[in-house]
Design a protein around this motif. Structure first.
Motif, PDB file in Angstrom:
ATOM      1  N   TYR A 185      26.259  42.711  36.100  1.00  0.00           N
ATOM      2  CA  TYR A 185      25.617  41.440  36.396  1.00  0.00           C
ATOM      3  C   TYR A 185      26.061  40.383  35.399  1.00  0.00           C
ATOM      4  CZ  TYR A 185      22.693  44.718  38.909  1.00  0.00           C
ATOM      5  OH  TYR A 185      22.268  45.715  39.726  1.00  0.00           O
ATOM      6  N   SER A 186      25.990  39.144  35.821  1.00  0.00           N
ATOM      7  CA  SER A 186      26.308  38.015  34.942  1.00  0.00           C
ATOM      8  C   SER A 186      25.206  37.841  33.900  1.00  0.00           C
ATOM      9  CB  SER A 186      26.416  36.730  35.758  1.00  0.00           C
ATOM     10  OG  SER A 186      27.417  36.859  36.736  1.00  0.00           O
ATOM     11  N   ASP A 187      25.531  37.104  32.858  1.00  0.00           N
ATOM     12  CA  ASP A 187      24.541  36.764  31.838  1.00  0.00           C
ATOM     13  C   ASP A 187      23.374  36.028  32.493  1.00  0.00           C
ATOM     14  OD1 ASP A 187      26.525  37.732  30.173  1.00  0.00           O
ATOM     15  OD2 ASP A 187      26.836  35.844  29.101  1.00  0.00           O
ATOM     16  N   SER A 188      22.179  36.267  31.976  1.00  0.00           N
ATOM     17  CA  SER A 188      20.961  35.541  32.386  1.00  0.00           C
ATOM     18  C   SER A 188      20.659  35.635  33.879  1.00  0.00           C
ATOM     19  CB  SER A 188      21.073  34.069  31.975  1.00  0.00           C
ATOM     20  OG  SER A 188      21.307  33.957  30.596  1.00  0.00           O
ATOM     21  N   THR A 189      20.922  36.776  34.484  1.00  0.00           N
ATOM     22  CA  THR A 189      20.706  36.963  35.928  1.00  0.00           C
ATOM     23  C   THR A 189      19.237  37.164  36.303  1.00  0.00           C
ATOM     24  OG1 THR A 189      22.901  37.910  36.230  1.00  0.00           O
ATOM     25  CG2 THR A 189      21.259  38.481  37.877  1.00  0.00           C
ATOM     26  N   PHE A 190      18.469  37.886  35.480  1.00  0.00           N
ATOM     27  CA  PHE A 190      17.158  38.375  35.906  1.00  0.00           C
ATOM     28  C   PHE A 190      15.990  37.648  35.255  1.00  0.00           C
ATOM     29  CE2 PHE A 190      20.102  41.863  36.641  1.00  0.00           C
ATOM     30  CZ  PHE A 190      19.819  42.154  37.961  1.00  0.00           C
ATOM     31  N   SER A 191      14.928  37.450  36.048  1.00  0.00           N
ATOM     32  CA  SER A 191      13.696  36.857  35.533  1.00  0.00           C
ATOM     33  C   SER A 191      12.644  37.924  35.236  1.00  0.00           C
ATOM     34  CB  SER A 191      13.141  35.842  36.531  1.00  0.00           C
ATOM     35  OG  SER A 191      12.895  36.471  37.775  1.00  0.00           O
ATOM     36  N   GLY A 192      12.902  39.143  35.654  1.00  0.00           N
ATOM     37  CA  GLY A 192      12.010  40.260  35.374  1.00  0.00           C
ATOM     38  C   GLY A 192      12.790  41.560  35.368  1.00  0.00           C
ATOM     39  N   ILE A 193      12.481  42.423  34.404  1.00  0.00           N
ATOM     40  CA  ILE A 193      13.146  43.725  34.307  1.00  0.00           C
ATOM     41  C   ILE A 193      12.071  44.771  34.054  1.00  0.00           C
ATOM     42  CG2 ILE A 193      14.771  45.149  32.998  1.00  0.00           C
ATOM     43  CD1 ILE A 193      16.294  42.522  32.341  1.00  0.00           C
ATOM     44  N   PHE A 194      12.120  45.850  34.846  1.00  0.00           N
ATOM     45  CA  PHE A 194      11.166  46.949  34.710  1.00  0.00           C
ATOM     46  C   PHE A 194      11.940  48.241  34.552  1.00  0.00           C
ATOM     47  CE2 PHE A 194       8.829  50.460  36.650  1.00  0.00           C
ATOM     48  CZ  PHE A 194       7.675  50.443  35.891  1.00  0.00           C
ATOM     49  N   SER A 195      11.542  49.041  33.571  1.00  0.00           N
ATOM     50  CA  SER A 195      12.140  50.361  33.377  1.00  0.00           C
ATOM     51  C   SER A 195      11.044  51.317  32.923  1.00  0.00           C
ATOM     52  CB  SER A 195      13.242  50.301  32.318  1.00  0.00           C
ATOM     53  OG  SER A 195      13.701  51.600  32.027  1.00  0.00           O
ATOM     54  N   TYR A 196      10.911  52.411  33.624  1.00  0.00           N
ATOM     55  CA  TYR A 196       9.913  53.407  33.244  1.00  0.00           C
ATOM     56  C   TYR A 196      10.611  54.751  33.043  1.00  0.00           C
ATOM     57  CZ  TYR A 196       5.696  56.243  33.202  1.00  0.00           C
ATOM     58  OH  TYR A 196       4.711  57.115  32.841  1.00  0.00           O
ATOM     59  N   LEU A 197      10.672  55.165  31.802  1.00  0.00           N
ATOM     60  CA  LEU A 197      11.236  56.461  31.407  1.00  0.00           C
ATOM     61  C   LEU A 197      12.687  56.631  31.870  1.00  0.00           C
ATOM     62  CD1 LEU A 197       8.134  58.746  32.064  1.00  0.00           C
ATOM     63  CD2 LEU A 197       8.826  57.653  29.931  1.00  0.00           C
ATOM     64  N   ALA A 198      13.488  55.590  31.709  1.00  0.00           N
ATOM     65  CA  ALA A 198      14.905  55.673  32.071  1.00  0.00           C
ATOM     66  C   ALA A 198      15.829  55.442  30.883  1.00  0.00           C
ATOM     67  CB  ALA A 198      15.228  54.645  33.155  1.00  0.00           C
ATOM     68  N   ILE A 199      15.317  54.853  29.820  1.00  0.00           N
ATOM     69  CA  ILE A 199      16.169  54.467  28.697  1.00  0.00           C
ATOM     70  C   ILE A 199      16.188  55.551  27.619  1.00  0.00           C
ATOM     71  CG2 ILE A 199      16.642  52.614  27.030  1.00  0.00           C
ATOM     72  CD1 ILE A 199      14.954  50.765  28.727  1.00  0.00           C
ATOM     73  N   PHE A 214      19.966  48.243  25.225  1.00  0.00           N
ATOM     74  CA  PHE A 214      19.034  47.145  24.965  1.00  0.00           C
ATOM     75  C   PHE A 214      19.768  45.810  24.856  1.00  0.00           C
ATOM     76  CE2 PHE A 214      15.810  50.307  24.356  1.00  0.00           C
ATOM     77  CZ  PHE A 214      14.605  49.638  24.556  1.00  0.00           C
ATOM     78  N   ASN A 215      20.969  45.819  24.272  1.00  0.00           N
ATOM     79  CA  ASN A 215      21.768  44.587  24.198  1.00  0.00           C
ATOM     80  C   ASN A 215      22.182  44.118  25.593  1.00  0.00           C
ATOM     81  OD1 ASN A 215      21.579  44.459  21.406  1.00  0.00           O
ATOM     82  ND2 ASN A 215      23.530  45.483  21.066  1.00  0.00           N
ATOM     83  N   GLU A 216      22.550  45.058  26.464  1.00  0.00           N
ATOM     84  CA  GLU A 216      22.918  44.706  27.841  1.00  0.00           C
ATOM     85  C   GLU A 216      21.715  44.160  28.612  1.00  0.00           C
ATOM     86  OE1 GLU A 216      25.890  44.939  30.276  1.00  0.00           O
ATOM     87  OE2 GLU A 216      26.249  44.133  28.283  1.00  0.00           O
ATOM     88  N   ILE A 217      20.565  44.766  28.417  1.00  0.00           N
ATOM     89  CA  ILE A 217      19.353  44.275  29.077  1.00  0.00           C
ATOM     90  C   ILE A 217      19.074  42.842  28.629  1.00  0.00           C
ATOM     91  CG2 ILE A 217      16.838  44.547  29.200  1.00  0.00           C
ATOM     92  CD1 ILE A 217      17.353  47.616  29.119  1.00  0.00           C
ATOM     93  N   ALA A 218      19.211  42.571  27.332  1.00  0.00           N
ATOM     94  CA  ALA A 218      18.997  41.213  26.823  1.00  0.00           C
ATOM     95  C   ALA A 218      20.039  40.252  27.402  1.00  0.00           C
ATOM     96  CB  ALA A 218      19.045  41.207  25.303  1.00  0.00           C
ATOM     97  N   ARG A 219      21.267  40.709  27.550  1.00  0.00           N
ATOM     98  CA  ARG A 219      22.341  39.857  28.077  1.00  0.00           C
ATOM     99  C   ARG A 219      22.047  39.399  29.506  1.00  0.00           C
ATOM    100  NH1 ARG A 219      26.380  40.201  31.473  1.00  0.00           N
ATOM    101  NH2 ARG A 219      26.218  42.444  31.811  1.00  0.00           N
ATOM    102  N   VAL A 220      21.566  40.308  30.353  1.00  0.00           N
ATOM    103  CA  VAL A 220      21.353  39.969  31.767  1.00  0.00           C
ATOM    104  C   VAL A 220      19.992  39.313  32.021  1.00  0.00           C
ATOM    105  CG1 VAL A 220      22.963  41.743  32.554  1.00  0.00           C
ATOM    106  CG2 VAL A 220      20.497  42.259  32.459  1.00  0.00           C
ATOM    107  N   ALA A 221      19.144  39.261  30.987  1.00  0.00           N
ATOM    108  CA  ALA A 221      17.820  38.653  31.114  1.00  0.00           C
ATOM    109  C   ALA A 221      17.910  37.150  30.863  1.00  0.00           C
ATOM    110  CB  ALA A 221      16.861  39.285  30.106  1.00  0.00           C
ATOM    111  N   SER A 222      17.311  36.374  31.742  1.00  0.00           N
ATOM    112  CA  SER A 222      17.261  34.923  31.541  1.00  0.00           C
ATOM    113  C   SER A 222      16.184  34.590  30.510  1.00  0.00           C
ATOM    114  CB  SER A 222      16.966  34.221  32.862  1.00  0.00           C
ATOM    115  OG  SER A 222      15.690  34.603  33.332  1.00  0.00           O
TER     116      SER A 222
END
Length: 160
Positions: free
Chosen positions: A45-59, A71-79
């Motif tokens: 995904y591009s930078d700042s793609t998502f307005s919400g991210i949910f992860s339950y017992l996957a990381i 965690f760095n990738e999650i921050a990258r794709v989070a707006s």
């Protein structure tokens, strides 16, 4: 998806994705894209793609270095203002310390690898990218109350 959001459902397992598809079959037409993906690899995904991210017992399946990259990738794709809601296994989990230790808080128990987190470790992983709203270690059922209580860290954070 029912609220009008486009949803990306990522999982390493095609079996898990198929279960999700079947469970949501009655919601045909909802904007859900099912993606088989190893999250230890860069996210597609591009930078700042998502307005919400949910992860339950996957990381919690990765060593410290890969976990930091995730965690760095999650921050990258989070707006900016993105809400992160996640749950990871905690060092208070009954399985913590069982099996062969592979890394700090990372164990292989009969072929099942798990990373267990302390609240301080999670806060460090969120670092300056997120404002932590809730970081709570608790004992809870993972998927059903038929299982013993596990140790979970509940994360709620907002992307800076």
């Amino acid at each position: 998806a029912k609220a009008g959001y486009s949803v990306e459902a990522l999982d390493f397992s095609n079996v898990a994705l198929e279960i999700a598809r079947r469970r949501l079959a009655m919601c045909d037409g909802l904007p859900i894209n099912y993606v088989q993906r190893d999250i230890s690899l860069p996210l597609p995904y591009s930078d700042s793609t998502f307005s919400g991210i949910f992860s339950y017992l996957a990381i919690h399946y990765f060593d410290t270095s890969i976990t930091r990259n995730i965690f760095n990738e999650i921050a990258r794709v989070a707006s900016r203002g993105c809400v992160l809601s996640a749950g990871v296994r905690s060092v208070e989990d009954p399985l913590f310390g069982k099996g062969e230790q592979l890394d700090r808080h990372f164990f292989d128990c009969d072929g099942h690898v798990r990373h267990f987190f302390s609240p301080a470790e999670v806060a460090d992983l969120l670092n300056d990218a997120w404002t932590i709203r809730e970081l709570q270690a608790l004992r809870a059922f993972y998927l059903s109350d038929a299982e013993p209580l596990g140790g979970i860290i509940k994360i709620l954070a907002i992307r800076n």
